[in-house]
Design a protein around this motif. Structure first.
Motif, PDB file in Angstrom:
ATOM      1  N   ALA A   1       0.826  -1.208   0.000  1.00  0.00           N
ATOM      2  CA  ALA A   1       0.000   0.000   0.000  1.00  0.00           C
ATOM      3  C   ALA A   1       0.861   1.258   0.000  1.00  0.00           C
ATOM      4  O   ALA A   1       0.594   2.216  -0.746  1.00  0.00           O
ATOM      5  CB  ALA A   1      -0.929  -0.012   1.213  1.00  0.00           C
ATOM      6  N   LEU A   2       1.905   1.276   0.823  1.00  0.00           N
ATOM      7  CA  LEU A   2       2.764   2.453   0.910  1.00  0.00           C
ATOM      8  C   LEU A   2       3.518   2.699  -0.401  1.00  0.00           C
ATOM      9  O   LEU A   2       3.548   3.821  -0.915  1.00  0.00           O
ATOM     10  CB  LEU A   2       3.755   2.294   2.067  1.00  0.00           C
ATOM     11  N   VAL A   3       4.121   1.650  -0.938  1.00  0.00           N
ATOM     12  CA  VAL A   3       4.886   1.798  -2.175  1.00  0.00           C
ATOM     13  C   VAL A   3       3.968   2.167  -3.335  1.00  0.00           C
ATOM     14  O   VAL A   3       4.271   3.057  -4.142  1.00  0.00           O
ATOM     15  CB  VAL A   3       5.665   0.503  -2.485  1.00  0.00           C
ATOM     16  N   GLY A   4       2.814   1.507  -3.419  1.00  0.00           N
ATOM     17  CA  GLY A   4       1.880   1.805  -4.495  1.00  0.00           C
ATOM     18  C   GLY A   4       1.345   3.222  -4.417  1.00  0.00           C
ATOM     19  O   GLY A   4       1.279   3.935  -5.430  1.00  0.00           O
ATOM     20  N   GLY A   5       0.983   3.651  -3.212  1.00  0.00           N
ATOM     21  CA  GLY A   5       0.455   5.005  -3.040  1.00  0.00           C
ATOM     22  C   GLY A   5       1.488   6.067  -3.337  1.00  0.00           C
ATOM     23  O   GLY A   5       1.216   7.031  -4.067  1.00  0.00           O
ATOM     24  N   LEU A   6       2.688   5.895  -2.776  1.00  0.00           N
ATOM     25  CA  LEU A   6       3.747   6.879  -3.016  1.00  0.00           C
ATOM     26  C   LEU A   6       4.172   6.882  -4.479  1.00  0.00           C
ATOM     27  O   LEU A   6       4.462   7.945  -5.057  1.00  0.00           O
ATOM     28  CB  LEU A   6       4.948   6.567  -2.116  1.00  0.00           C
ATOM     29  N   GLY A   7       4.199   5.701  -5.090  1.00  0.00           N
ATOM     30  CA  GLY A   7       4.575   5.621  -6.503  1.00  0.00           C
ATOM     31  C   GLY A   7       3.569   6.336  -7.397  1.00  0.00           C
ATOM     32  O   GLY A   7       3.952   7.049  -8.330  1.00  0.00           O
ATOM     33  N   ALA A   8       2.267   6.147  -7.101  1.00  0.00           N
ATOM     34  CA  ALA A   8       1.233   6.808  -7.905  1.00  0.00           C
ATOM     35  C   ALA A   8       1.318   8.322  -7.781  1.00  0.00           C
ATOM     36  O   ALA A   8       1.125   9.052  -8.766  1.00  0.00           O
ATOM     37  CB  ALA A   8      -0.149   6.315  -7.475  1.00  0.00           C
ATOM     38  N   VAL A   9       1.612   8.802  -6.572  1.00  0.00           N
ATOM     39  CA  VAL A   9       1.747  10.253  -6.360  1.00  0.00           C
ATOM     40  C   VAL A   9       2.984  10.782  -7.082  1.00  0.00           C
ATOM     41  O   VAL A   9       2.946  11.821  -7.752  1.00  0.00           O
ATOM     42  CB  VAL A   9       1.813  10.573  -4.854  1.00  0.00           C
TER      43      VAL A   9
ATOM     44  N   GLY B   1       3.429  -1.275  -6.344  1.00  0.00           N
ATOM     45  CA  GLY B   1       2.877  -1.816  -5.104  1.00  0.00           C
ATOM     46  C   GLY B   1       2.839  -3.333  -5.111  1.00  0.00           C
ATOM     47  O   GLY B   1       3.184  -3.987  -4.114  1.00  0.00           O
ATOM     48  N   ILE B   2       2.414  -3.917  -6.240  1.00  0.00           N
ATOM     49  CA  ILE B   2       2.367  -5.374  -6.348  1.00  0.00           C
ATOM     50  C   ILE B   2       3.770  -5.967  -6.233  1.00  0.00           C
ATOM     51  O   ILE B   2       3.994  -6.947  -5.511  1.00  0.00           O
ATOM     52  CB  ILE B   2       1.714  -5.791  -7.687  1.00  0.00           C
ATOM     53  N   ALA B   3       4.718  -5.353  -6.931  1.00  0.00           N
ATOM     54  CA  ALA B   3       6.100  -5.842  -6.878  1.00  0.00           C
ATOM     55  C   ALA B   3       6.664  -5.749  -5.463  1.00  0.00           C
ATOM     56  O   ALA B   3       7.325  -6.678  -4.975  1.00  0.00           O
ATOM     57  CB  ALA B   3       6.968  -5.037  -7.845  1.00  0.00           C
ATOM     58  N   ALA B   4       6.378  -4.636  -4.772  1.00  0.00           N
ATOM     59  CA  ALA B   4       6.872  -4.463  -3.401  1.00  0.00           C
ATOM     60  C   ALA B   4       6.234  -5.488  -2.461  1.00  0.00           C
ATOM     61  O   ALA B   4       6.894  -6.026  -1.568  1.00  0.00           O
ATOM     62  CB  ALA B   4       6.573  -3.046  -2.922  1.00  0.00           C
ATOM     63  N   GLY B   5       4.934  -5.751  -2.661  1.00  0.00           N
ATOM     64  CA  GLY B   5       4.258  -6.736  -1.826  1.00  0.00           C
ATOM     65  C   GLY B   5       4.852  -8.124  -1.997  1.00  0.00           C
ATOM     66  O   GLY B   5       5.080  -8.844  -1.006  1.00  0.00           O
ATOM     67  N   PHE B   6       5.117  -8.523  -3.257  1.00  0.00           N
ATOM     68  CA  PHE B   6       5.733  -9.830  -3.509  1.00  0.00           C
ATOM     69  C   PHE B   6       7.131  -9.891  -2.918  1.00  0.00           C
ATOM     70  O   PHE B   6       7.541 -10.917  -2.363  1.00  0.00           O
ATOM     71  CB  PHE B   6       5.776 -10.115  -5.007  1.00  0.00           C
ATOM     72  N   ALA B   7       7.867  -8.785  -3.039  1.00  0.00           N
ATOM     73  CA  ALA B   7       9.224  -8.753  -2.495  1.00  0.00           C
ATOM     74  C   ALA B   7       9.209  -8.884  -0.975  1.00  0.00           C
ATOM     75  O   ALA B   7      10.027  -9.616  -0.392  1.00  0.00           O
ATOM     76  CB  ALA B   7       9.918  -7.458  -2.912  1.00  0.00           C
ATOM     77  N   ALA B   8       8.273  -8.188  -0.321  1.00  0.00           N
ATOM     78  CA  ALA B   8       8.172  -8.277   1.136  1.00  0.00           C
ATOM     79  C   ALA B   8       7.770  -9.676   1.569  1.00  0.00           C
ATOM     80  O   ALA B   8       8.281 -10.213   2.572  1.00  0.00           O
ATOM     81  CB  ALA B   8       7.162  -7.248   1.641  1.00  0.00           C
ATOM     82  N   ASP B   9       6.856 -10.285   0.821  1.00  0.00           N
ATOM     83  CA  ASP B   9       6.434 -11.648   1.149  1.00  0.00           C
ATOM     84  C   ASP B   9       7.592 -12.627   0.976  1.00  0.00           C
ATOM     85  O   ASP B   9       7.799 -13.514   1.808  1.00  0.00           O
ATOM     86  CB  ASP B   9       5.260 -12.050   0.253  1.00  0.00           C
ATOM     87  N   TRP B  10       8.360 -12.472  -0.116  1.00  0.00           N
ATOM     88  CA  TRP B  10       9.531 -13.331  -0.340  1.00  0.00           C
ATOM     89  C   TRP B  10      10.553 -13.160   0.775  1.00  0.00           C
ATOM     90  O   TRP B  10      11.126 -14.145   1.262  1.00  0.00           O
ATOM     91  CB  TRP B  10      10.152 -12.982  -1.689  1.00  0.00           C
ATOM     92  N   HIS B  11      10.760 -11.917   1.196  1.00  0.00           N
ATOM     93  CA  HIS B  11      11.718 -11.655   2.263  1.00  0.00           C
ATOM     94  C   HIS B  11      11.278 -12.310   3.572  1.00  0.00           C
ATOM     95  O   HIS B  11      12.091 -12.887   4.312  1.00  0.00           O
ATOM     96  CB  HIS B  11      11.876 -10.150   2.454  1.00  0.00           C
ATOM     97  N   ASP B  12       9.981 -12.230   3.896  1.00  0.00           N
ATOM     98  CA  ASP B  12       9.466 -12.828   5.122  1.00  0.00           C
ATOM     99  C   ASP B  12       9.592 -14.342   5.085  1.00  0.00           C
ATOM    100  O   ASP B  12       9.967 -14.972   6.091  1.00  0.00           O
ATOM    101  CB  ASP B  12       7.993 -12.426   5.321  1.00  0.00           C
ATOM    102  N   ARG B  13       9.277 -14.939   3.941  1.00  0.00           N
ATOM    103  CA  ARG B  13       9.377 -16.404   3.824  1.00  0.00           C
ATOM    104  C   ARG B  13      10.816 -16.856   3.932  1.00  0.00           C
ATOM    105  O   ARG B  13      11.114 -17.892   4.535  1.00  0.00           O
ATOM    106  CB  ARG B  13       8.784 -16.865   2.497  1.00  0.00           C
ATOM    107  N   ARG B  14      11.728 -16.074   3.354  1.00  0.00           N
ATOM    108  CA  ARG B  14      13.147 -16.425   3.434  1.00  0.00           C
ATOM    109  C   ARG B  14      13.659 -16.335   4.862  1.00  0.00           C
ATOM    110  O   ARG B  14      14.465 -17.153   5.295  1.00  0.00           O
ATOM    111  CB  ARG B  14      13.945 -15.492   2.530  1.00  0.00           C
ATOM    112  N   GLY B  15      13.153 -15.335   5.597  1.00  0.00           N
ATOM    113  CA  GLY B  15      13.578 -15.186   6.982  1.00  0.00           C
ATOM    114  C   GLY B  15      13.066 -16.280   7.880  1.00  0.00           C
ATOM    115  O   GLY B  15      13.684 -16.620   8.900  1.00  0.00           O
ATOM    116  N   GLN B  16      11.921 -16.880   7.534  1.00  0.00           N
ATOM    117  CA  GLN B  16      11.337 -17.963   8.338  1.00  0.00           C
ATOM    118  C   GLN B  16      11.931 -19.321   8.002  1.00  0.00           C
ATOM    119  O   GLN B  16      11.761 -20.291   8.731  1.00  0.00           O
ATOM    120  CB  GLN B  16       9.820 -18.006   8.123  1.00  0.00           C
ATOM    121  N   ALA B  17      12.609 -19.387   6.817  1.00  0.00           N
ATOM    122  CA  ALA B  17      13.158 -20.668   6.382  1.00  0.00           C
ATOM    123  C   ALA B  17      14.375 -21.082   7.230  1.00  0.00           C
ATOM    124  O   ALA B  17      15.054 -20.254   7.815  1.00  0.00           O
ATOM    125  CB  ALA B  17      13.566 -20.568   4.921  1.00  0.00           C
TER     126      ALA B  17
END
Length: 233
Positions: free
Chosen positions: A191-199, A217-233
């Motif tokens: 949401a933050l990346v998408g909103g700031l990017g649109a502005v 925003g979609i790319a940032a969300g996927f990146a954050a999800d990948w980062h979280d999954r990698r940290g839990q692995a």
């Protein structure tokens, strides 16, 4: 409609009723915007019925008014509604065993509020009739409120005072729906990346800044999800 369906319908309706109040100003603003963009009353209500997606309707109206090419209008509507692909995939198991007609009706009636409030409880019951009633009642209610509010905006476009600031009420309604979703870190990042990017990219021609912001925003969300999954692995 057996008793199980009725119980689910009553519970779903009660759950959705408070949030659905926020749809009224949003629908009225959309109706006014459609008329202000040059659409006739018939065209406006046709769009309200066929598209049935406030974000896509409001997002494409400036393009329609400016005479943008059809491909851009369609692309913008598709991009603005990409979230429904995720929503529908998430709740699809709740409709396992239902007929194609019910699944098609469910896809048309799916709105943000129904997904946010009802998706979790849909999986808490093994009764397909209860689940169908629990989904259908609030979804139909939101459809009715949206069409009625849109009709009020279309017919009252030249009467509603501009100083009522209904646009502000629309922002509040959207914020109420976004807050529960933003509790997840990945959703907040998106949401933050998408909103700031649109502005930041609002100066792009043909309103492409909105599409670019959504893509970021979609790319940032996927990146954050990948980062979280990698940290839990």
């Amino acid at each position: 409609m057996n008793e199980s369906f009725k119980r689910g319908a009553r519970e779903g309706f009660r759950l959705m009723l408070p949030m659905s109040v926020g749809l009224i100003p949003w629908a009225i603003v959309t109706g006014v915007a459609m008329r202000s963009s040059g659409l006739s009353a018939l065209e406006s209500m046709g769009m309200n019925l066929i598209v049935f997606a406030g974000t896509a309707q409001l997002g494409t109206l400036p393009l329609i008014a400016s005479g943008a090419p059809l491909w851009l209008i369609v692309l913008t509507a598709l991009v603005l509604n990409l979230r429904f692909v995720i929503f529908s995939a998430a709740i699809a198991p709740a409709f396992h065993g239902q007929s194609w007609s019910r699944r098609i009706a469910s896809s048309y009636l799916l709105v943000d509020g129904v997904f946010i409030l009802c998706s979790e409880k849909l999986f808490n019951s093994d009764d397909p009739q209860w689940r169908w009633g629990f989904y259908l009642a609030p979804a139909l209610w939101c459809w009715f409120v949206w069409q009625l509010g849109g009709l009020a905006g279309v017919l009252g476009a030249g009467v509603i005072p501009k100083d009522w600031s209904l646009e502000f009420m629309t922002t509040i309604a959207l914020t109420v729906m976004l807050v529960p979703m933003a509790q997840l870190r990945t959703m907040m990042v998106a949401a933050l990346v998408g909103g700031l990017g649109a502005v930041a990219l609002r100066g792009l021609p043909l309103k492409l800044g909105v599409i670019a912001g959504i893509a970021l925003g979609i790319a940032a969300g996927f990146a954050a999800d990948w980062h979280d999954r990698r940290g839990q692995a």
